[in-house]
Design an enzyme around this catalytic site. Sequence first.
Site, PDB file in Angstrom:
ATOM      1  N   THR A  33     -29.969   6.740  10.477  1.00 58.37           N
ATOM      2  CA  THR A  33     -31.468   7.231   9.698  1.00 58.37           C
ATOM      3  C   THR A  33     -31.421   8.648   9.527  1.00 58.37           C
ATOM      4  O   THR A  33     -30.752   9.560  10.168  1.00 58.37           O
ATOM      5  CB  THR A  33     -32.498   7.006  10.999  1.00 58.37           C
ATOM      6  OG1 THR A  33     -31.838   8.099  12.006  1.00 58.37           O
ATOM      7  CG2 THR A  33     -32.512   5.615  11.486  1.00 58.37           C
ATOM      8  N   ASN A  52     -32.668  12.373   9.007  1.00 57.37           N
ATOM      9  CA  ASN A  52     -33.545  13.032   9.496  1.00 57.37           C
ATOM     10  C   ASN A  52     -34.165  14.302   8.812  1.00 57.37           C
ATOM     11  O   ASN A  52     -33.385  14.726   8.167  1.00 57.37           O
ATOM     12  CB  ASN A  52     -33.213  13.433  11.084  1.00 57.37           C
ATOM     13  CG  ASN A  52     -32.999  12.205  11.872  1.00 57.37           C
ATOM     14  OD1 ASN A  52     -32.010  11.493  11.801  1.00 57.37           O
ATOM     15  ND2 ASN A  52     -33.631  12.348  13.147  1.00 57.37           N
ATOM     16  N   GLU A  58     -37.616   9.768  10.685  1.00 48.80           N
ATOM     17  CA  GLU A  58     -36.340   9.379  10.217  1.00 48.80           C
ATOM     18  C   GLU A  58     -36.197   8.290   9.706  1.00 48.80           C
ATOM     19  O   GLU A  58     -37.031   7.229   9.784  1.00 48.80           O
ATOM     20  CB  GLU A  58     -35.348   9.230  11.543  1.00 48.80           C
ATOM     21  CG  GLU A  58     -36.041   8.596  12.690  1.00 48.80           C
ATOM     22  CD  GLU A  58     -35.279   8.217  13.982  1.00 48.80           C
ATOM     23  OE1 GLU A  58     -33.846   8.258  13.830  1.00 48.80           O
ATOM     24  OE2 GLU A  58     -35.446   7.831  14.943  1.00 48.80           O
TER      25      GLU A  58
END
Length: 151
Positions: A28, A30, A80
């Site tokens: 993910t 961020n 995210e």
Amino acid sequence: MSKFLPLFLEGEVVKGFGRGSKDLGCPTANYPLEVVQSLPKDLDPGVYYGWAQVDTGSVHKMVANIGWCPFYQNKQMSVETHIMHKFSGDFYGSNLKICLVGYLRGEKNFSSLDDLIEAIKQDIANAEQNLEQPQAKTLQTNNFFANKPAI
Ligand code: ADP
Ligand code: RBF
Ligand code: MG
């Protein structure tokens, strides 16, 4: 619930919590705190689907988690984005543009990591489907993602 959608966000990709989301098959990207703090105050935390673009690359499908991750009890809210595309490597420091198109579910707590992974897999499948709708697809080519020349 979704009065803020579609919602367009842009910012640098920074290091996250380093919990090895990548090892779970779900990296993910961020955003820094300033992007998190720019969100509408009463945006619902939870899982969203939409479109994502790294720098001036192609616009891919994505799922984004916005919230505190009850499973990990984060103190700070995070945004995210998991992009449904195989990249050749990391892209920390790149610019990430996302368009939140729809809302999938609220954040949940899970009794095991496996249950969390299972839920994320289901989110990805739901996002894949929802983004095939013509209304969702028009946002993939929104001018927000156009490569505007620097002035
Ligand atoms: P962190 O805790 O630093 O966010 P992650 O394990 O979540 O680490 O990995 C995120 C990083 O993986 C992103 O910042 C990006 O550089 C890279 N990455 C590679 N492929 C993807 C993808 N498909 N979606 C999101 N990030 C990706
Ligand atoms: N964390 C939670 O605590 N609860 C959730 O319901 C949850 N849903 C998520 C859904 C998606 C699509 C993604 C990408 C992440 C989600 N997370 C959730 C965040 C997850 O805890 C985080 O990505 C971890 O770093 C994974 O190891
Ligand atoms: Mg991450």
